[in-house]
Design a protein around this motif. Structure first.
Motif, PDB file in Angstrom:
ATOM      1  N   TRP A 450     -24.644   9.870  16.110  1.00 47.01           N
ATOM      2  CA  TRP A 450     -23.349   9.173  16.102  1.00 47.01           C
ATOM      3  C   TRP A 450     -23.437   7.907  15.249  1.00 47.01           C
ATOM      4  CZ3 TRP A 450     -23.306   9.149  22.176  1.00 47.01           C
ATOM      5  CH2 TRP A 450     -23.253  10.476  22.621  1.00 47.01           C
ATOM      6  N   GLY A 451     -24.510   7.156  15.398  1.00 41.93           N
ATOM      7  CA  GLY A 451     -24.650   5.936  14.625  1.00 41.93           C
ATOM      8  C   GLY A 451     -24.760   6.206  13.135  1.00 41.93           C
ATOM      9  N   ALA A 452     -25.484   7.272  12.787  1.00 39.62           N
ATOM     10  CA  ALA A 452     -25.628   7.609  11.363  1.00 39.62           C
ATOM     11  C   ALA A 452     -24.290   8.014  10.751  1.00 39.62           C
ATOM     12  CB  ALA A 452     -26.650   8.727  11.203  1.00 39.62           C
ATOM     13  N   VAL A 453     -23.537   8.827  11.497  1.00 36.55           N
ATOM     14  CA  VAL A 453     -22.228   9.266  11.004  1.00 36.55           C
ATOM     15  C   VAL A 453     -21.280   8.080  10.866  1.00 36.55           C
ATOM     16  CG1 VAL A 453     -20.188  10.624  11.585  1.00 36.55           C
ATOM     17  CG2 VAL A 453     -22.459  11.614  11.873  1.00 36.55           C
ATOM     18  N   LYS A 454     -21.255   7.223  11.872  1.00 32.12           N
ATOM     19  CA  LYS A 454     -20.363   6.067  11.817  1.00 32.12           C
ATOM     20  C   LYS A 454     -20.721   5.141  10.665  1.00 32.12           C
ATOM     21  CE  LYS A 454     -18.532   2.236  14.577  1.00 32.12           C
ATOM     22  NZ  LYS A 454     -18.489   1.589  15.918  1.00 32.12           N
ATOM     23  N   ALA A 455     -22.005   4.899  10.453  1.00 32.84           N
ATOM     24  CA  ALA A 455     -22.429   4.016   9.365  1.00 32.84           C
ATOM     25  C   ALA A 455     -22.056   4.616   8.010  1.00 32.84           C
ATOM     26  CB  ALA A 455     -23.935   3.784   9.450  1.00 32.84           C
ATOM     27  N   MET A 456     -22.218   5.929   7.880  1.00 25.67           N
ATOM     28  CA  MET A 456     -21.896   6.599   6.624  1.00 25.67           C
ATOM     29  C   MET A 456     -20.417   6.468   6.302  1.00 25.67           C
ATOM     30  SD  MET A 456     -22.309  10.657   5.738  1.00 25.67           S
ATOM     31  CE  MET A 456     -21.117  11.101   7.027  1.00 25.67           C
ATOM     32  N   ILE A 457     -19.550   6.764   7.263  1.00 25.91           N
ATOM     33  CA  ILE A 457     -18.107   6.705   7.028  1.00 25.91           C
ATOM     34  C   ILE A 457     -17.648   5.265   6.828  1.00 25.91           C
ATOM     35  CG2 ILE A 457     -15.848   7.223   8.018  1.00 25.91           C
ATOM     36  CD1 ILE A 457     -17.148   9.582   9.475  1.00 25.91           C
ATOM     37  N   THR A 458     -18.217   4.341   7.602  1.00 27.53           N
ATOM     38  CA  THR A 458     -17.849   2.934   7.465  1.00 27.53           C
ATOM     39  C   THR A 458     -18.183   2.415   6.073  1.00 27.53           C
ATOM     40  OG1 THR A 458     -18.152   2.526   9.829  1.00 27.53           O
ATOM     41  CG2 THR A 458     -18.234   0.613   8.373  1.00 27.53           C
ATOM     42  N   SER A 459     -19.353   2.768   5.570  1.00 29.95           N
ATOM     43  CA  SER A 459     -19.751   2.339   4.222  1.00 29.95           C
ATOM     44  C   SER A 459     -18.796   2.888   3.165  1.00 29.95           C
ATOM     45  CB  SER A 459     -21.173   2.803   3.933  1.00 29.95           C
ATOM     46  OG  SER A 459     -21.552   2.475   2.611  1.00 29.95           O
ATOM     47  N   PHE A 460     -18.421   4.148   3.329  1.00 28.73           N
ATOM     48  CA  PHE A 460     -17.495   4.775   2.374  1.00 28.73           C
ATOM     49  C   PHE A 460     -16.136   4.087   2.389  1.00 28.73           C
ATOM     50  CE2 PHE A 460     -14.146   8.152   2.052  1.00 28.73           C
ATOM     51  CZ  PHE A 460     -14.180   8.303   0.669  1.00 28.73           C
ATOM     52  N   LEU A 461     -15.583   3.870   3.572  1.00 29.74           N
ATOM     53  CA  LEU A 461     -14.264   3.254   3.676  1.00 29.74           C
ATOM     54  C   LEU A 461     -14.275   1.786   3.244  1.00 29.74           C
ATOM     55  CD1 LEU A 461     -12.986   4.830   7.025  1.00 29.74           C
ATOM     56  CD2 LEU A 461     -12.375   5.457   4.685  1.00 29.74           C
ATOM     57  N   THR A 462     -15.386   1.118   3.432  1.00 28.31           N
ATOM     58  CA  THR A 462     -15.493  -0.264   2.944  1.00 28.31           C
ATOM     59  C   THR A 462     -15.379  -0.290   1.422  1.00 28.31           C
ATOM     60  OG1 THR A 462     -16.888  -0.897   4.824  1.00 28.31           O
ATOM     61  CG2 THR A 462     -16.939  -2.320   2.872  1.00 28.31           C
ATOM     62  N   GLY A 463     -16.020   0.679   0.778  1.00 31.21           N
ATOM     63  CA  GLY A 463     -15.915   0.765  -0.673  1.00 31.21           C
ATOM     64  C   GLY A 463     -14.498   1.037  -1.129  1.00 31.21           C
ATOM     65  N   ILE A 464     -13.788   1.922  -0.409  1.00 29.80           N
ATOM     66  CA  ILE A 464     -12.386   2.206  -0.750  1.00 29.80           C
ATOM     67  C   ILE A 464     -11.526   0.968  -0.550  1.00 29.80           C
ATOM     68  CG2 ILE A 464     -10.384   3.628  -0.198  1.00 29.80           C
ATOM     69  CD1 ILE A 464     -12.655   5.134  -1.586  1.00 29.80           C
ATOM     70  N   TRP A 465     -11.783   0.231   0.525  1.00 35.39           N
ATOM     71  CA  TRP A 465     -11.028  -1.015   0.779  1.00 35.39           C
ATOM     72  C   TRP A 465     -11.283  -2.038  -0.324  1.00 35.39           C
ATOM     73  CZ3 TRP A 465     -13.486  -5.771   2.177  1.00 35.39           C
ATOM     74  CH2 TRP A 465     -12.592  -6.808   2.427  1.00 35.39           C
ATOM     75  N   LYS A 466     -12.522  -2.196  -0.741  1.00 31.01           N
ATOM     76  CA  LYS A 466     -12.835  -3.144  -1.810  1.00 31.01           C
ATOM     77  C   LYS A 466     -12.165  -2.747  -3.129  1.00 31.01           C
ATOM     78  CE  LYS A 466     -17.297  -4.791  -0.053  1.00 31.01           C
ATOM     79  NZ  LYS A 466     -18.769  -4.832  -0.302  1.00 31.01           N
ATOM     80  N   ALA A 467     -12.006  -1.435  -3.339  1.00 31.86           N
ATOM     81  CA  ALA A 467     -11.367  -0.956  -4.571  1.00 31.86           C
ATOM     82  C   ALA A 467      -9.849  -1.081  -4.523  1.00 31.86           C
ATOM     83  CB  ALA A 467     -11.755   0.496  -4.832  1.00 31.86           C
ATOM     84  N   GLY A 468      -9.305  -1.481  -3.378  1.00 27.33           N
ATOM     85  CA  GLY A 468      -7.857  -1.659  -3.261  1.00 27.33           C
ATOM     86  C   GLY A 468      -7.126  -0.470  -2.701  1.00 27.33           C
ATOM     87  N   GLY A 469      -7.856   0.469  -2.109  1.00 26.72           N
ATOM     88  CA  GLY A 469      -7.212   1.677  -1.609  1.00 26.72           C
ATOM     89  C   GLY A 469      -6.709   1.590  -0.188  1.00 26.72           C
ATOM     90  N   LEU A 470      -7.079   0.544   0.552  1.00 29.71           N
ATOM     91  CA  LEU A 470      -6.639   0.380   1.929  1.00 29.71           C
ATOM     92  C   LEU A 470      -6.074  -1.029   2.114  1.00 29.71           C
ATOM     93  CD1 LEU A 470      -9.643   2.073   3.800  1.00 29.71           C
ATOM     94  CD2 LEU A 470      -7.405   3.080   3.282  1.00 29.71           C
ATOM     95  N   ARG A 471      -5.088  -1.152   2.999  1.00 31.76           N
ATOM     96  CA  ARG A 471      -4.455  -2.432   3.265  1.00 31.76           C
ATOM     97  C   ARG A 471      -5.274  -3.230   4.269  1.00 31.76           C
ATOM     98  NH1 ARG A 471      -0.225  -2.235   6.089  1.00 31.76           N
ATOM     99  NH2 ARG A 471      -0.211  -0.020   6.640  1.00 31.76           N
ATOM    100  N   GLY A 472      -5.180  -4.544   4.165  1.00 38.42           N
ATOM    101  CA  GLY A 472      -5.840  -5.413   5.129  1.00 38.42           C
ATOM    102  C   GLY A 472      -6.672  -6.480   4.444  1.00 38.42           C
ATOM    103  N   ALA A 473      -6.726  -7.653   5.087  1.00 41.17           N
ATOM    104  CA  ALA A 473      -7.498  -8.764   4.535  1.00 41.17           C
ATOM    105  C   ALA A 473      -8.987  -8.591   4.778  1.00 41.17           C
ATOM    106  CB  ALA A 473      -7.025 -10.084   5.142  1.00 41.17           C
ATOM    107  N   THR A 474      -9.337  -7.819   5.797  1.00 42.27           N
ATOM    108  CA  THR A 474     -10.739  -7.564   6.119  1.00 42.27           C
ATOM    109  C   THR A 474     -10.915  -6.073   6.374  1.00 42.27           C
ATOM    110  OG1 THR A 474     -10.415  -7.844   8.505  1.00 42.27           O
ATOM    111  CG2 THR A 474     -10.911  -9.838   7.211  1.00 42.27           C
ATOM    112  N   PRO A 475     -12.166  -5.583   6.349  1.00 45.10           N
ATOM    113  CA  PRO A 475     -12.370  -4.162   6.673  1.00 45.10           C
ATOM    114  C   PRO A 475     -11.861  -3.791   8.057  1.00 45.10           C
ATOM    115  CG  PRO A 475     -14.309  -5.054   5.580  1.00 45.10           C
ATOM    116  CD  PRO A 475     -13.396  -6.226   5.851  1.00 45.10           C
ATOM    117  N   ASP A 476     -11.966  -4.712   9.012  1.00 41.12           N
ATOM    118  CA  ASP A 476     -11.495  -4.412  10.370  1.00 41.12           C
ATOM    119  C   ASP A 476      -9.990  -4.147  10.397  1.00 41.12           C
ATOM    120  OD1 ASP A 476     -14.014  -4.613  11.397  1.00 41.12           O
ATOM    121  OD2 ASP A 476     -13.794  -6.718  12.024  1.00 41.12           O
ATOM    122  N   GLU A 477      -9.243  -4.806   9.496  1.00 38.76           N
ATOM    123  CA  GLU A 477      -7.805  -4.582   9.424  1.00 38.76           C
ATOM    124  C   GLU A 477      -7.471  -3.314   8.638  1.00 38.76           C
ATOM    125  OE1 GLU A 477      -5.966  -8.001   7.759  1.00 38.76           O
ATOM    126  OE2 GLU A 477      -6.593  -9.362   9.359  1.00 38.76           O
ATOM    127  N   ALA A 478      -8.401  -2.862   7.809  1.00 34.44           N
ATOM    128  CA  ALA A 478      -8.126  -1.731   6.925  1.00 34.44           C
ATOM    129  C   ALA A 478      -8.458  -0.389   7.560  1.00 34.44           C
ATOM    130  CB  ALA A 478      -8.910  -1.890   5.626  1.00 34.44           C
TER     131      ALA A 478
END
Length: 526
Positions: A450-478
């Motif tokens: 579970w931890g490995a899967v969560k870390a993998m998806i979190t890392s991916f979505l953080t990259g999408i958020w940094k690229a401007g693909g998700l809304r929010g001022a922080t990853p927690d909001e995105a």
């Protein structure tokens, strides 16, 4: 690691320093379904097979006729036939020419009209890259007669619903295509077109990997007053299922894809030179140069001229012939926009990401529109309170040119899925995460997994958020990723072998309506 070493010594074991990662899938890979001049390569047939191409040169290698060696002329890849039909008065619609005081409508032989070849040319002109092509058959035989009604939509009897459905079913085995494009669907009857569109939407929804891009029958020569009937017919035939997996563009676009060198006298009147001669060399106004050229066409001399040379001679010798060729080319170059839109999607994704709306952009190669839509006229296309089936307008703006002026799916009444970039972003995220999670199938359903899967998806979505693909001022909001016992799973899930992952994302939505408030402020005393 060697668990039971038998020889004394030093043993080295390499451990992975980084966890598995999510590899983003490609987002603008269209699958074109339709008819081609041929479909073979190195002796093998490629009809009804999904062939991946990366350039127009590869498309040519598989699906276009081979050019003979010089000095022979290049092979003619697409040869639509047209007729000039005399009218009693100036036609109300469609292309026409005035010759010798008589109006002639320019009418195609419907059996010779196809769109796939030129649509793929538009795709690459507009920034396309990887694509799939499913060739369902070769061009059929001409009927050797013009369409009976020049104002009616073109129905090509050689374009068969069963062929296109068979090509669509081939894509059930292909997960990479993210767009379904069938330009020749508008050459079917209205009923067959509706059947095909419903099938495309159902398959897209079932697979969850692609968006269908549709064209509208009648959009090539819309009636300036009653064009909305074509829109309503489309909305009535497209069905109710899978609407968020479909988008539609209106009207057709006038292009310069087909060049004058690709059109000659063999495509007029089914190659009947006598009918052509009656127009460009009439007894009342004979043209000696034209007569000589026509004679060489009918009875080639020992040192025969090529068709391109004869064509050049006729263009120089007859103003009427030049006008005919120009008008016929205008007809041939009015094309469905779906192929061009696939290229625009690719260019938009490359420059701004799949979350950027493929709108407020020009179409390379588009030079005219068969109808000029106003703001008021577009209202009924963009928002339909009854069906919710939005149609994206292609419009001409003074000083800006021809622009794509809409970014809605067919599910226009849905708060979740009304926008194309939202649907395409979710397809991108879902499929990327799905493929990345496959290595964890049959892994122990424990906290480590579970931890490995969560870390993998979190890392991916953080990259999408940094690229401007998700809304929010922080990853927690995105976004938020949850996995584990007590949060997404129950003890019964563990016993049944289920590993449940919850991913919540704040997807970017386009600013479709910009409202500017201007307030007049009272003058202040000094």
């Amino acid at each position: 690691m060697i668990s039971t070493p038998k020889t004394p010594g030093v043993y080295i074991t390499e451990l992975n320093a980084f966890p598995n990662s999510v590899a983003p899938i490609a987002t603008a890979v269209p699958a074109f379904i339709g008819y081609t001049p041929r479909a073979d390569y190195r002796g093998a047939s490629y009809y009804n097979k999904a062939v991946k191409i990366t350039s127009f040169a590869e498309f040519q290698a598989y699906f276009l006729l081979d050019n003979p060696p010089p000095p022979a002329e290049p092979a003619r890849q697409y040869s639509p036939a047209y007729y000039l039909v005399a009218q009693n008065a100036q036609p109300d619609s469609g292309q026409f020419v005035l010759i010798g005081g008589t109006y002639y409508s320019i009418v195609p032989d419907p059996s010779t009209v196809y769109y796939l070849y030129n649509s793929i040319r538009l795709f690459y002109q507009n920034g396309g890259g990887d694509a799939y092509v499913v060739a369902v058959g070769a061009y059929g035989a001409p009927s050797h007669r013009p369409a009976s009604d020049a104002s009616a939509p073109i129905v090509n009897p050689n374009v068969q619903l069963a062929d296109l459905q068979r090509g669509l079913s081939v894509l059930l085995k292909e997960a990479e295509p993210t767009l379904y494009i069938c330009p020749e669907a508008t050459l079917l009857t209205v009923a067959d077109n509706g059947t095909l569109m419903r099938g495309m939407l159902e398959q897209a929804e079932q697979m969850g990997t692609a968006l269908c891009v549709f064209d509208i029958i009648g959009a090539d020569k819309p009636d300036p007053v009653h064009y909305t009937q074509d829109i309503q017919t489309f909305r009535g035939n497209v069905g109710q299922n899978g609407l968020s997996y479909g988008a539609c563009y209106y009207p057709f676009i006038g292009t310069h894809v087909m060049q004058p060198a690709e059109m000659d006298f063999t495509q007029l009147f089914g190659g009947d030179t006598a009918q052509l001669a009656a127009l460009i060399n009439p007894p009342a106004a004979p043209n000696v140069a034209v007569a000589a050229l026509l004679e060489m066409i009918l009875t080639p001399p020992a040192q025969a001229m090529s068709n391109s040379q004869l064509q050049a001679g006729l263009l120089n010798a007859s103003q009427s012939y030049r006008t005919i060729i120009e008008k016929v080319l205008e007809c041939v170059n009015v094309l469905p926009p779906s192929g061009a839109m696939a290229g625009v999607y690719a260019a938009s994704d490359n420059s701004g990401g799949v979350w950027s709306a493929p709108a407020n952009r020009g179409i390379v190669g588009a030079v005219s529109l068969p109808i000029q839509l106003s703001d008021a006229q577009q209202e009924g296309l963009n928002i339909d309170a009854d069906s919710g089936k939005s149609v994206n307008a292609i419009r001409s703006f003074k000083g800006a040119g021809i622009l794509i002026w809409g970014a809605r799916t067919l599910d226009g009444n849905s708060q979740d899925w009304r926008y194309i970039p939202v649907r395409r972003t979710m397809i991108f995220l879902e499929q990327s995460i799905k493929l990345a999670a496959q290595p964890y199938v049959f892994q122990p359903n424990t906290a480590d997994t579970w931890g490995a899967v969560k870390a993998m998806i979190t890392s991916f979505l953080t990259g999408i958020w940094k690229a401007g693909g998700l809304r929010g001022a922080t990853p927690d909001e995105a976004f938020h990723v949850s996995v584990g016992l007590g949060s997404t799973m129950t003890p019964e899930d563990l016993l049944d072998g289920y590993l449940r992952i919850s991913v919540q994302v704040a997807v970017m939505r386009p600013a479709e309506f910009l409202t500017i408030a201007i307030v007049q402020e009272q003058a202040k005393s000094d």
